[in-house]
Motif scaffolding. Structure first.
Motif, PDB file in Angstrom:
ATOM      1  N   PHE A  17      -0.334   5.475  -5.982  1.00  0.00           N
ATOM      2  CA  PHE A  17       0.567   4.312  -5.417  1.00  0.00           C
ATOM      3  C   PHE A  17       1.373   4.934  -4.492  1.00  0.00           C
ATOM      4  O   PHE A  17       1.409   3.972  -3.386  1.00  0.00           O
ATOM      5  CB  PHE A  17       1.418   4.019  -6.562  1.00  0.00           C
ATOM      6  N   GLU A  18       2.160   5.858  -4.667  1.00  0.00           N
ATOM      7  CA  GLU A  18       3.115   6.252  -3.418  1.00  0.00           C
ATOM      8  C   GLU A  18       2.264   6.598  -2.314  1.00  0.00           C
ATOM      9  O   GLU A  18       2.759   6.496  -0.997  1.00  0.00           O
ATOM     10  CB  GLU A  18       3.948   7.419  -3.923  1.00  0.00           C
ATOM     11  N   ARG A  19       1.097   7.200  -2.469  1.00  0.00           N
ATOM     12  CA  ARG A  19       0.034   7.731  -1.169  1.00  0.00           C
ATOM     13  C   ARG A  19      -0.016   6.438  -0.441  1.00  0.00           C
ATOM     14  O   ARG A  19      -0.171   6.474   0.819  1.00  0.00           O
ATOM     15  CB  ARG A  19      -0.837   8.474  -1.687  1.00  0.00           C
ATOM     16  N   ILE A  20      -0.752   5.495  -1.192  1.00  0.00           N
ATOM     17  CA  ILE A  20      -0.904   4.227  -0.492  1.00  0.00           C
ATOM     18  C   ILE A  20       0.139   3.497   0.242  1.00  0.00           C
ATOM     19  O   ILE A  20       0.112   2.846   1.310  1.00  0.00           O
ATOM     20  CB  ILE A  20      -1.524   3.101  -1.412  1.00  0.00           C
ATOM     21  N   ILE A  21       1.382   3.552  -0.342  1.00  0.00           N
ATOM     22  CA  ILE A  21       2.392   3.168   0.245  1.00  0.00           C
ATOM     23  C   ILE A  21       2.758   3.774   1.805  1.00  0.00           C
ATOM     24  O   ILE A  21       2.963   3.172   2.742  1.00  0.00           O
ATOM     25  CB  ILE A  21       3.538   3.077  -0.488  1.00  0.00           C
ATOM     26  N   ALA A  22       2.455   5.016   1.544  1.00  0.00           N
ATOM     27  CA  ALA A  22       3.038   5.997   2.654  1.00  0.00           C
ATOM     28  C   ALA A  22       1.880   5.872   3.943  1.00  0.00           C
ATOM     29  O   ALA A  22       2.206   6.035   5.067  1.00  0.00           O
ATOM     30  CB  ALA A  22       2.935   7.416   2.151  1.00  0.00           C
ATOM     31  N   ILE A  23       0.612   5.696   3.351  1.00  0.00           N
ATOM     32  CA  ILE A  23      -0.352   5.389   4.413  1.00  0.00           C
ATOM     33  C   ILE A  23      -0.171   4.115   4.900  1.00  0.00           C
ATOM     34  O   ILE A  23      -0.272   4.051   6.388  1.00  0.00           O
ATOM     35  CB  ILE A  23      -1.923   5.736   3.803  1.00  0.00           C
ATOM     36  N   ARG A  24      -0.132   3.043   4.486  1.00  0.00           N
ATOM     37  CA  ARG A  24       0.169   1.774   4.917  1.00  0.00           C
ATOM     38  C   ARG A  24       1.338   1.984   5.723  1.00  0.00           C
ATOM     39  O   ARG A  24       1.411   1.061   6.841  1.00  0.00           O
ATOM     40  CB  ARG A  24       0.346   0.879   3.924  1.00  0.00           C
ATOM     41  N   HIS A  25       2.461   2.328   5.608  1.00  0.00           N
ATOM     42  CA  HIS A  25       3.692   2.396   6.418  1.00  0.00           C
ATOM     43  C   HIS A  25       3.341   3.237   7.766  1.00  0.00           C
ATOM     44  O   HIS A  25       3.723   2.633   8.773  1.00  0.00           O
ATOM     45  CB  HIS A  25       4.866   3.283   5.457  1.00  0.00           C
ATOM     46  N   SER A  26       2.537   4.392   7.611  1.00  0.00           N
ATOM     47  CA  SER A  26       2.131   5.044   8.557  1.00  0.00           C
ATOM     48  C   SER A  26       1.284   4.256   9.619  1.00  0.00           C
ATOM     49  O   SER A  26       1.601   4.197  10.812  1.00  0.00           O
ATOM     50  CB  SER A  26       1.533   6.326   8.492  1.00  0.00           C
ATOM     51  N   LEU A  27       0.316   3.450   8.914  1.00  0.00           N
ATOM     52  CA  LEU A  27      -0.569   3.013   9.883  1.00  0.00           C
ATOM     53  C   LEU A  27       0.132   1.615  10.528  1.00  0.00           C
ATOM     54  O   LEU A  27      -0.255   1.194  11.564  1.00  0.00           O
ATOM     55  CB  LEU A  27      -1.664   2.216   8.818  1.00  0.00           C
ATOM     56  N   HIS A  28       1.120   1.006  10.320  1.00  0.00           N
ATOM     57  CA  HIS A  28       1.852   0.096  10.714  1.00  0.00           C
ATOM     58  C   HIS A  28       3.076   0.477  11.350  1.00  0.00           C
ATOM     59  O   HIS A  28       4.055  -0.352  12.215  1.00  0.00           O
ATOM     60  CB  HIS A  28       2.500  -1.057   9.612  1.00  0.00           C
ATOM     61  N   ALA A  29       3.727   1.792  11.446  1.00  0.00           N
ATOM     62  CA  ALA A  29       4.738   2.242  12.003  1.00  0.00           C
ATOM     63  C   ALA A  29       4.316   2.351  13.685  1.00  0.00           C
ATOM     64  O   ALA A  29       3.295   2.768  13.994  1.00  0.00           O
ATOM     65  CB  ALA A  29       5.211   3.665  11.453  1.00  0.00           C
TER      66      ALA A  29
END
Length: 505
Positions: free
Chosen positions: A490-502
């Motif tokens: 879960f935390e990995r998905i959140i981190a990846i999505r945050h990076s993709l939109h940052a």
């Protein structure tokens, strides 16, 4: 040569072994000469020879010349790009939603998947047909070139260039089904008649699956001029194509098919006025099959597995074809009143099922009435009904906290109702995201096996703007391996999505 060594093992290893030339012979001689035990030396040499045998590769001389090299792609994401390490995990282990989002984010850069990740990306497309349209726009020339060497990747072979305008005729003549649908939609928007004639001219050359999807485009700017084509499709060899054509014809009130449906249903749904001048409505399914149904995509023979009785089966088919507006016009009742009325008849199951399957995005009042109705027919299919509404309007039917979602068992319906690329609103996402901490601190993830994949799906539909609110959750000392894996993912998905939109550096 290995057979010769085996023969020697049978007669005695103290004799001189067969002589091999070259570097392998020298290697075996050195290995066999180690130590004073002939059997041990022989065994070592045999092991080395077996390893060489396994490593050997004999290439057949090809009959055809080698293929031309792949055309160079512009703007390929480099191996050291900020996203490359993230994408490696996304395409190898990520969910379909996360892979789809990654493709869309790559497309915003007008970029192509890193070369080293193309096999994993193509494998993801092999597993998910829904992912393919987004994936095909970011695999570039090299991805399509690779697809010719693996049948599992044939969905990506050939096709058009990475970026082609939707009105380019190559989309129709050279593209796959997805590109042809895009082209037909664009043409339908500009010139409905030209799109209709193009489809009519080539329908006979298409497989049933492609015909079904392309016929669906006719719903766009549907008008009386489409009746002739749709009447022709009522005779199509594919049942699904016939059904699709019949449903569209029913939306044309002046069409012969719509008038026939209205006549059949009007005979089943009748009214009478009491001495108090009050109108009451009753429903009675057809008593016998009408031979004319054979030309209207209505099956007189009830399938053996069908739960409905024969007469109910006929009424259900008439109901699922007819436009929902007919019922309101014919009876003067609104959607909520009709659902309540049907509950008092003997044909509730046929009517409810037919109405639910007939409902479309334009039938907002019917969808809301079905979602508010307590009948299991609508409860079981809540996610498909919600999917017909805009995301912002679905949220009012959902619990307001993650704890209530878990308690009601509605989280799976909520995530399932979101199509690829859809997300929850920012505020609702932020509320649910912060509630995850309490969920992790409790026992639900330990005891509810179905909740874990639902939580991971939730991570992929939260609005990107809400992800900044996440902070690492406090972890329990007694987590099971399954709990730990779920939380970590879960935390990995959140981190990846945050990076993709940052913003990129």
């Amino acid at each position: 040569m290995i057979a010769a060594w085996l023969n020697q093992a049978l007669v005695g290893v103290d004799r001189a072994p067969p002589v091999l030339g070259g570097e392998i012979g020298d290697l075996l001689a050195r290995v066999g000469a180690q130590g004073d035990d002939p059997a041990l030396g022989f065994s070592r040499a045999m092991g080395a020879l077996a390893a060489c045998h396994l490593a050997a590769l004999t290439l057949a001389v090809p009959d055809a010349p080698p293929p031309e090299p792949a055309q160079a792609d512009a703007n390929v994401l480099a191996a050291d790009h900020a996203w490359s390490a993230l994408l490696a995990w996304v395409f190898a282990e990520g969910t379909q939603r996360l892979q789809h989002e990654a493709c869309l984010r790559i497309a915003t850069l007008h970029a192509v998947v890193p070369v080293s990740l193309l096999p994993a990306a193509l494998d993801a497309g092999r597993r998910s047909t829904a992912l393919r349209p987004a994936l095909q726009s970011v695999i570039g020339h090299r991805g399509r070139w690779l697809a010719q060497f693996n049948d599992d990747w044939r969905f990506a072979k050939g096709g058009t260039a990475t970026v082609v305008a939707a009105d380019d005729p190559k989309m129709w003549s050279e593209g796959g089904t997805v590109q042809r649908i895009d082209y037909l939609r664009a043409l339908r928007a500009r010139d409905p008649g030209a799109a209709r004639e193009l489809l009519k001219a080539q329908l006979g050359e298409m497989p049933a699956k492609e015909r079904i999807e392309l016929v669906g485009v006719v719903a766009q700017h549907l008008g009386p001029d489409d009746e002739a084509l749709l009447e022709l499709l009522l005779k199509d060899r594919s049942r699904d194509v016939r059904d699709a054509a019949a449903r569209l014809l029913a939306l044309l009130p002046s069409s012969a098919h719509a008038r026939r449906l209205a006549g059949w249903l009007a005979a089943a749904v009748t009214s009478k006025r009491s001495f108090l001048l009050k109108t009451t409505w009753s429903c009675d399914a057809p008593q016998a099959a009408d031979p004319a149904w054979a030309t209207a995509a209505i099956d007189a023979a009830r399938p053996q597995h069908e739960a409905l009785g024969e007469r109910a089966w006929w009424l259900y088919q008439l109901t699922r074809q007819s436009a929902l507006s007919w019922w309101k016009t014919h009876t003067g009742m609104n959607a909520t009143d009709l659902i309540a009325w049907a509950a008092k008849t003997d044909w509730k199951d046929a009517l409810y099922r037919g109405w639910r399957e007939r409902a479309g995005a334009a039938d907002r009042d019917w969808i809301e009435a079905m979602l508010c109705a307590p009948d299991p027919e609508f409860r079981r299919h809540a996610s498909s009904l919600l999917a017909l509404l805009p995301v912002s309007e679905r949220e009012k039917y959902w619990p307001r906290s993650l704890a209530d979602f878990v308690k009601s068992g509605a989280l799976g319906d909520a995530t399932a109702s979101c199509a690829l690329g859809e997300t929850l609103s920012t505020e609702f996402s932020r509320t649910l995201l912060l509630d995850v901490h309490a969920l992790i601190a409790g026992d639900h993830l330990r005891n509810d096996y179905n909740l874990r994949p639902q939580l991971l799906e939730l991570a992929t539909i939260l609005h990107p703007a809400s992800l900044v609110a996440w902070h690492a959750a406090a972890r329990r000392d007694d987590e099971t391996p399954a709990m730990s894996e779920c939380i970590h993912t879960f935390e990995r998905i959140i981190a990846i999505r945050h990076s993709l939109h940052a913003p990129l550096p």
